[in-house]
Structures are given as structure tokens and as C-alpha cells.
Scaffold this active site. Structure first.
Site: not given
Lengths: 164, 171
Positions: A45, A87
Site C-alpha cells: 500500500s 500510512k
């Protein structure tokens, strides 16, 4: 007189060496547990910024004295203290975030993302970020938004950043 | 010459005790952790499992839950309000996939009422293969464990995501 191999392995004072090893082991454990955890990246990701399978060093002290800023990488707690989401902060508390044909918009204005590579077609209607929340997402925008772990996270669940 | 061995042994003992305490020395909490390990192991499916084996497996999985267990497993699965419903869902899911692997990524376990009820936050990775497609999913659950007939079982489990999509409630 101790044998040479014993001196080589334990030093001239084995008891002191053992005590030092124990103390060092405990200190390293505490450092890794509470301050700078080694992080093994599993997943794509955050590609291409951070590659799947690589090792990094977390920093749990990074946001103790200040708040995360837009564009910073953060570790978001999953359950305990061993696994985290990695993230990037896109929107801050109180802001409105939207995506239009892959372009990030904050409070109605286009926000450049120099860390991105490749195309994105993310689309998200204007969403208000709560007073104690951040909007986070990975850098791999080739993955559709619906399949990507991105969204709102509470400040309390942001447990640190990366040292490197 | 001063004998320093007692002091060194005392320090080593204190360090070892500290390590034991940090790593979770409570016997009952360890039992609950082992139960969650066994549950996850029971969910595994490899190709070649027959229907009878799957039915037995579904029953085994249901045995980890209390009779009136309430479970919100997350999309696309529906909410469950009893052990019997869970058994049916488990059997259906095991039949629908060709392989299923569940791995515990992390967990946090604390007493709600010591030796009676415990709260666990559990992060799992589920890798399933069905109709030639392989999917990897990450879920975080809030799980409540209770003691039933001297066994620890799950009374409730609900999805609880620390990163939630806008428009959904993660907790």
C-alpha cells in the site's frame, strides 16, 4: 587461569560479562518496545515510497510533543504493539478532504502530492475530518480506493512515525 | 574478597521476572490467547477437505463461541446472533472457498472482570482463494471472552477498524 577460548567468549570476568549482556538485552528490548521498534513492511500500500518486504525503524517518540502534519508517514495501531498500518497523513483535523479523478483536494483546493508516482482515479466526495481525527492513505494509488485501507483514524491510534 | 554471586543472581532473577511479567505471565490470560490460536488454526482450509470434514470443522469452530454469541464479522458476511447461526455460516464459508488461511497479526488482552471476562483486540489477516481468485483481507475485532463451564469462549466479536472508510462506523 581461564582457558583462552573462555576468555575470548566471556572476557576475563564472565560474571560481569553476563550481567552486562542481561542489562543490554533488557535495554534493547525496552528501546524496541517503547521507542524505536524495528518495522517489517508487509504489503504494497505504500509502494513505491516504501517497498514490500523491507525493514524500517519506527519512532514512537515522534508525535509525543507535537501533532502529525500533512504528508508525514505515520504508524497507526491495529491491535497491540506489534503490528501497525503504515500510512501517510493527507488531511488534518477539521479539514474537508475530497478526491476527484485522483487529485487530492483539501478544503476545496487542489493539493499537490509530490511523493506520488503513476496514475490514480480515486474519487471521494467531500468528507469532513473530525476534530480528533486524521485522514490517512497509502501512496499506492494504483489500487482502487475501495480495496485500499484508507480513511479516518483517531489521533489516539497514531502511535508514531518512522525514524528511517 | 567479596562474594558478588548473590547480588548478581538477585539482579538476574529480577530481570527474568520483569521479562516474564512484560511478556504476559498471567496463566488465565495465556489460556485465552491459546484459545484464540486454536480457533484460528481450526479455520484453516486446504484443498481436498471433504464435506464431512468441513461440517466437523464448522462444529469445532462454533464450539469456541458461547451459545448466544453475537458476532459482526465485517462485510460481506452478515451479523450472527447465536452459535447455531455461526455454525451454518462457517460451514457455508468453508464450502465456498478452496483455501482459507487466517493469521493473527497482533492482539491485546486485558481483564474486564478478572478470571470472569476479558476483552481482546485482535488483528487478523485472512487469505482466501475462491474460484481462482486470491484475496487478502485485514480485519481488527473487539472480542469479549467469558468463562463457560471452565472453558474460555467468545461471547461477542465485532469489527473495529482503526482506519475507517468515510461513511462507515469502525467501532
Amino acid at each position: 587461569m581461564l582457558p583462552t577460548w573462555t576468555i575470548w567468549l566471556w572476557g576475563r570476568k564472565p560474571r560481569v560479562t553476563l550481567l552486562r549482556a542481561l542489562v543490554l538485552g533488557v535495554l534493547l528490548y525496552l528501546l524496541g518496545r517503547f521507542a524505536f521498534p524495528p518495522v517489517h513492511v508487509a504489503g504494497q500500500s505504500m509502494e513505491p515510497t516504501i517497498h514490500d518486504g523491507t525493514w524500517r525503524l519506527g519512532n514512537k517518540l515522534k508525535f509525543l510533543q507535537r501533532e502529525p502534519q500533512r504528508g508525514e508517514l505515520v504508524m497507526v495501531r491495529m491491535a497491540g504493539w506489534r503490528a501497525f498500518y503504515l500510512k501517510r497523513v493527507l488531511a488534518l483535523p477539521g479539514e474537508t478532504i475530497a478526491f476527484s479523478k485522483g487529485m487530492l483536494q483539501i478544503n476545496g483546493r487542489a493539493q499537490p502530492e509530490p511523493y506520488l508516482q503513476g496514475e490514480s482515479n480515486w474519487s471521494l466526495p467531500a468528507t469532513r475530518v473530525g476534530a480528533d481525527e486524521y485522514f490517512v492513505a497509502g501512496d499506492n494509488r494504483a489500487v482502487p480506493l475501495a480495496a485500499h485501507k484508507a480513511g479516518l483514524t483517531r489521533r489516539a491510534d497514531i502511535v508514531g512515525g518512522l525514524l528511517w | 574478597m567479596v562474594n558478588r554471586w548473590p547480588m548478581l543472581l538477585a539482579v538476574a532473577g529480577a530481570l527474568l521476572f520483569g521479562a516474564w511479567w512484560l511478556l504476559g505471565g498471567d496463566g488465565e490470560l495465556k489460556k485465552i490467547e491459546r484459545q484464540s490460536d486454536h480457533l484460528v488454526a481450526a479455520m484453516h482450509k486446504t484443498p481436498g477437505n471433504g464435506l464431512l470434514g468441513l461440517a466437523t470443522r464448522a462444529s469445532e469452530i462454533a464450539g469456541f463461541f458461547s451459545r448466544q454469541a453475537r458476532i459482526t464479522p465485517g462485510e460481506p458476511l452478515p451479523a450472527i446472533n447465536s452459535r447455531e447461526e455461526l455454525m451454518g455460516l462457517a460451514a457455508h464459508t468453508l464450502q465456498a472457498v478452496s483455501t482459507l488461511e487466517v493469521k493473527i497479526l497482533d492482539r491485546e488482552l486485558n481483564w474486564v472482570r478478572p478470571n470472569e471476562q476479558a476483552a481482546m483486540r485482535l488483528a487478523v489477516e485472512i487469505v482466501a482463494q475462491a474460484q481462482g481468485e486470491r484475496q487478502k483481507l485485514l480485519y481488527t475485532y473487539d472480542v469479549t471472552w467469558v468463562r463457560e463451564e471452565e472453558r474460555w469462549v467468545i461471547a461477542s466479536a465485532q469489527v473495529c477498524e482503526s482506519i475507517r472508510r468515510p461513511g462507515t462506523s469502525g467501532q
